[in-house]
Motif scaffolding. Sequence first.
Motif, short mmCIF file in Angstrom:
data_model
loop_
_atom_site.label_atom_id
_atom_site.label_comp_id
_atom_site.label_asym_id
_atom_site.label_seq_id
_atom_site.Cartn_x
_atom_site.Cartn_y
_atom_site.Cartn_z
N VAL A 31 -8.12 2.16 0.37
CA VAL A 31 -6.75 1.95 -0.09
C VAL A 31 -5.74 2.55 0.89
O VAL A 31 -4.63 2.02 1.06
CB VAL A 31 -6.55 2.47 -1.53
N VAL A 32 -6.11 3.63 1.58
CA VAL A 32 -5.19 4.24 2.54
C VAL A 32 -4.96 3.29 3.71
O VAL A 32 -3.83 3.07 4.14
CB VAL A 32 -5.71 5.62 3.02
N LYS A 33 -6.02 2.68 4.21
CA LYS A 33 -5.89 1.69 5.29
C LYS A 33 -5.07 0.50 4.81
O LYS A 33 -4.20 -0.01 5.52
CB LYS A 33 -7.27 1.23 5.75
N MET A 79 3.61 -1.96 -4.24
CA MET A 79 3.52 -0.71 -3.48
C MET A 79 2.82 0.38 -4.29
O MET A 79 1.90 1.03 -3.79
CB MET A 79 4.89 -0.22 -3.04
N THR A 80 3.25 0.57 -5.52
CA THR A 80 2.72 1.72 -6.27
C THR A 80 1.22 1.61 -6.53
O THR A 80 0.53 2.63 -6.58
CB THR A 80 3.47 1.91 -7.61
N ARG A 81 0.69 0.41 -6.63
CA ARG A 81 -0.76 0.26 -6.87
C ARG A 81 -1.58 0.79 -5.70
O ARG A 81 -2.77 1.10 -5.84
CB ARG A 81 -1.12 -1.19 -7.16
N LEU A 82 -0.96 0.90 -4.52
CA LEU A 82 -1.68 1.38 -3.34
C LEU A 82 -1.69 2.90 -3.22
O LEU A 82 -2.16 3.44 -2.22
CB LEU A 82 -1.05 0.77 -2.08
N PHE A 83 -1.18 3.58 -4.24
CA PHE A 83 -1.13 5.04 -4.20
C PHE A 83 -1.84 5.65 -5.41
O PHE A 83 -1.23 6.36 -6.21
CB PHE A 83 0.33 5.51 -4.13
N PRO A 84 -3.16 5.39 -5.53
CA PRO A 84 -3.88 6.05 -6.62
C PRO A 84 -3.84 7.57 -6.38
O PRO A 84 -3.85 8.02 -5.23
CB PRO A 84 -5.30 5.49 -6.52
N GLU A 85 -3.77 8.31 -7.45
CA GLU A 85 -3.61 9.76 -7.34
C GLU A 85 -4.69 10.38 -6.45
O GLU A 85 -5.87 10.05 -6.55
CB GLU A 85 -3.65 10.42 -8.72
#
Length: 195
Positions: A31-33, A79-85
């Motif tokens: 997800v970071v990539k 955008m927000t879906r790409l930032f899991p905690e």
Amino acid sequence: MKASTRLGLLAGGAAIAFALGAFAHGKATGVVKERMDFMVVLKDANKTVADMMRGKTEYDPEKVREAARAMAAHGGESMTRLFPEGSLEASEAREEIWSDWDRFSKLAENLFVYATALEKTANNERAPVGAPSGGMMSGGGMMSDGGMMSGGGTMGGQEQMPSREMLAAMPPDMVFLHVNDTCSACHKDFRREEK
């Protein structure tokens, strides 16, 4: 500060930040990539519009609409879906994203709203070349170098968003400043600086 100068500084700073971030892409996975690649699309769309707004390339409303659609597609929930905690490994994201999730998600939503407005205003009359970004009165609010001022809040991506009607009546240059202010606010608060 003149709007054209401000656009140049914002776009130049964003380009440098994205270029530094590209170096980190080689180490990122999952997800970071995915989100780093996602940010490259935003950078490219932003550069396309910034170059037109600064007069580096000819203004083309269809290219503005195309870039605005790309930016809108990368705002909000996309955008927000790409930032899991906790997804920090090989990332430029700061932990503050999750401790201030409401602000982060609001900035992501603002990007969607402003980019959608930019698409709709691409054929509006442009602001005069060299017009300052400050002092434009509109609907009870005042455009200032810090963003939309209304009722004591600044636009920096969080408070007192202009109505969709106000945005639709603005020149595309001014709407693009909102896009840039939103991106800058997000980077300032939620992106680690490269040392």
